[in-house]
Design an enzyme around this catalytic site. Structure first.
Site, PDB file in Angstrom:
ATOM      1  N   HIS A 111      -5.642   5.844   6.642  1.00  0.00           N
ATOM      2  CA  HIS A 111      -6.307   4.231   6.624  1.00  0.00           C
ATOM      3  C   HIS A 111      -6.292   3.384   8.114  1.00  0.00           C
ATOM      4  CE1 HIS A 111      -8.427   0.633   5.821  1.00  0.00           C
ATOM      5  NE2 HIS A 111      -7.276   0.116   5.757  1.00  0.00           N
ATOM      6  N   ARG A 144       0.572  -1.317   0.124  1.00  0.00           N
ATOM      7  CA  ARG A 144      -0.030   0.164   0.103  1.00  0.00           C
ATOM      8  C   ARG A 144       0.863   1.233  -0.015  1.00  0.00           C
ATOM      9  NH1 ARG A 144      -4.744  -1.933   4.251  1.00  0.00           N
ATOM     10  NH2 ARG A 144      -5.465  -3.596   2.964  1.00  0.00           N
TER      11      ARG A 144
END
Length: 632
Positions: free
Chosen positions: A369, A302
């Site tokens: 996140h 990510r």
């Protein structure tokens, strides 16, 4: 409770997977548990996890192994996590999946009836078990049913709609209970406990509204115990998920499973191209992840994907319509397959974007996140296995005696970057380990909370009630909701995907000024019943103080590692060379020298002039860093 007898009283704060698993383990040892939650337990943020949970079952015949899971996790986190906890987590993952099965979790299966597994970022083997695209919800409901059974038997009691405000410590500094507030009546009360487990999740609301996290993921509970002396570790490492759908109110997660199942990320090669995406020919599309990282393609980790999207949009100016958007394309995949495997996110995107991902590529951009950092927790290494010693009272203990932490609010398993689908695993596993550790701690406890003087509880209750009264009486010109939005904008801009020291210095100064503005707060309501502004104002102030820890930690680390990226200190991998070639070997030597200086855990402790930052070594006993992973 004395002499290590059974029947102690434990408080668990947080009703997500970490808290529920801790509750089960503590109750299994014969102790009573009171579970505190801001809301109904089944609404906990674990329910929002979509893509899956990692465990090596090798159901796809790819010769996957637990050792490879360990290596992927260590390397994916840039070697920054202590390795014994990672080893134990990965070794126990298959058994954990079997336990979930026995709880009735409805995992997706192959036509043969075997547990299905999908691909996730940062790995080359399919090891992610899933339940469509609502895995977290299914796991949460499965464990909650077990806790409900214990409720009926009187071993567990739930206190929902109560907010944790602080711990209570005795004269020896040992945690003996908590002070909490009833969110309906605003009553402030003290509760005694022989041990306390904090399982309060992440802190994404510090970046609101550009976060995938729910409105209750504030990090306020972790901030409060940090302010009471608990150490906070690796605060600078915050993961920005590369594929979040845009929204005026917040961003919404489009699971990494979308890429793992074959989704492709691209932009038009011509930024002035205004055609509908499916009218743009393949030759005129830039599949930048596949071009830049052909070995992993769209399933790079990510942090790499987020920075690539940032580069394409902010540096190359190739975002859709010239803005902060790229396409996540599922339209080339078979519709029935996508609907079955990713139905939950299709529904979310249709509802909030008004378009169907089966016929139109989704528009996405990175959003805050997941916190890799969190409360520092201890562990005891087992020299016989190299992992954690099972049942040690040191496992998941914070720096405050009697206080434990698990789930996203601890720092233990992910280092500088979390691999996708390791979050549900670490939350579940750490909860169980913390629960077992608490049981061991209680077995050796000579003096329980009942023996603690009432004065400690009365004084802390009065202190918290006075904070409420001061806020209720204030009549300045500052609105807590506006301050929250300013905090999110500040952090997104200056402590975001890309960082620099000038921006971080500015963030530290701005956060200090933001904290001072709380002296002029105006809640806008004075009701003593369900006053949401009061609770929110307290949370925002504690978010500001935790943001100061994040900014100070980022300022202290002058390197690029995982989710923390300062271009001025980047040791760039040579674009056209590979191991054995002079340019690559020179790069590797620079990388080793950098590790010698920075391969350490960042630790923050509260001080009179703000966070005090220092570093401690990382346990590299299992896998020494030899060369960086080449995702090309």
């Amino acid at each position: 409770m004395s002499g290590g007898q059974k029947g102690g009283q434990v408080i668990v704060i947080g009703g997500g997977l970490g808290g529920l698993w801790a509750t089960l383990a503590i109750a299994a040892a014969g102790h009573r548990v009171t579970l505190f939650s801001l809301f109904e337990v089944m609404r906990s943020h674990s329910a929002c996890a979509q893509g899956g949970i990692n465990a090596v079952l090798d159901g796809k015949g790819q010769h996957d192994s637990v050792q490879q899971h360990i290596v992927d996790t260590i390397k994916g986190g840039s070697y920054l996590a202590n390795q014994p906890p990672i080893q134990s987590m990965c070794e126990d993952a298959p058994g954990l999946i079997r336990t979930f099965e026995r709880m009735g979790v409805t995992f997706s299966r192959t036509p043969e009836g075997l547990l299905d597994q999908r691909l996730f970022g940062g790995v080359k083997n399919k090891r992610t078990c899933f339940a469509g695209a609502s895995t977290g919800q299914q796991l949460l409901y499965g464990v909650d049913q077990q806790v409900r059974r214990l409720e009926t038997e009187g071993q567990v009691a739930k206190q929902e709609w109560w907010e944790f405000l602080s711990i209570v410590r005795d004269d020896d500094g040992v945690c003996r209970g908590i002070v909490a507030m009833d969110l309906r009546s605003l009553e402030v009360r003290a509760f005694r406990a022989d041990a306390v487990v904090l399982a309060t999740g992440g802190l994404g609301q510090i970046y609101a509204p550009k976060t995938t996290c729910s409105t209750n993921s504030t990090g306020a509970a972790a901030s409060r115990v940090y302010q009471q002396g608990a150490r906070f570790a690796n605060a600078e490492f915050f993961q920005f998920h590369p594929t979040a759908m845009l929204g005026a109110d917040k961003t919404r997660l489009m699971t990494e499973a979308a890429r793992g199942e074959g989704g492709r990320v691209w932009v038009p090669k011509d930024p002035a191209d205004r055609r509908a995406p499916l009218r743009i020919p393949e030759a005129e599309r830039f599949y930048f992840l596949e071009d830049w990282y052909p070995s992993y393609g769209n399933t790079v980790p990510r942090d790499i994907a987020s920075r690539a999207i940032w580069k394409v949009t902010r540096e190359l100016g190739l975002g859709i319509g010239g803005g902060d958007r790229v396409y996540l394309d599922l339209t080339h995949l078979e519709r029935g397959f996508v609907s079955t495997r990713l139905g939950a996110i299709l529904s979310i995107y249709r509802k909030f974007a008004g378009q169907d991902p089966l016929t139109t590529p989704m528009e996405i951009f990175p959003a805050a996140h997941y916190a890799m950092g969190g409360l520092w927790v201890d562990y005891e290494k087992d020299p016989a296995t190299g992992g954690m010693r099972r049942g040690s009272p040191r496992n998941h203990a914070t720096s405050i005696a009697g206080l434990y932490a698990c789930g996203e609010c601890d720092y233990a398993y992910h280092g500088a970057n979390r691999l996708g689908a390791n979050s549900l695993l670490s939350a579940s596993y750490s909860g169980r380990v913390a629960g077992e550790a608490v049981a061991s701690y209680l077995s050796g406890l000579e003096r329980g909370a009942d023996a603690a003087p009432a004065a400690s509880f009365d004084a802390e209750t009065a202190r918290q009630a006075e904070i409420n009264q001061r806020l209720m009486r204030s009549s300045g010109d500052q609105n807590p909701f506006r301050l929250h939005r300013e905090l999110g904008e500040l952090m997104t801009t200056k402590v975001g995907v890309i960082r620099d020291n000038a921006g971080l210095d500015g963030a530290i100064a701005d956060l200090s000024a933001l904290e001072q503005r709380f002296e002029r707060l105006d809640l806008g309501e004075s009701s003593t019943w369900a006053n949401q502004s009061l609770a929110h104002a307290r949370q925002v102030l504690d978010m500001v103080r935790l943001a100061q820890v994040m900014a100070a930690s980022a300022r202290a680390r002058d390197e690029c590692r995982g989710a923390h990226f300062k271009p001025a200190f980047d040791i760039a991998m040579p674009a056209d060379s590979f191991p054995g070639e002079p340019a690559f070997e020179a790069y590797r030597e620079r990388w080793k020298a950098n590790n010698a200086e920075w391969l350490k855990t960042t630790l923050a402790e509260p001080g009179p002039d703000g966070p005090q930052i220092h570093f401690e070594p990382v346990d590299l006993g299992l896998l020494a860093p030899e060369q960086p992973r080449d995702y090309r």
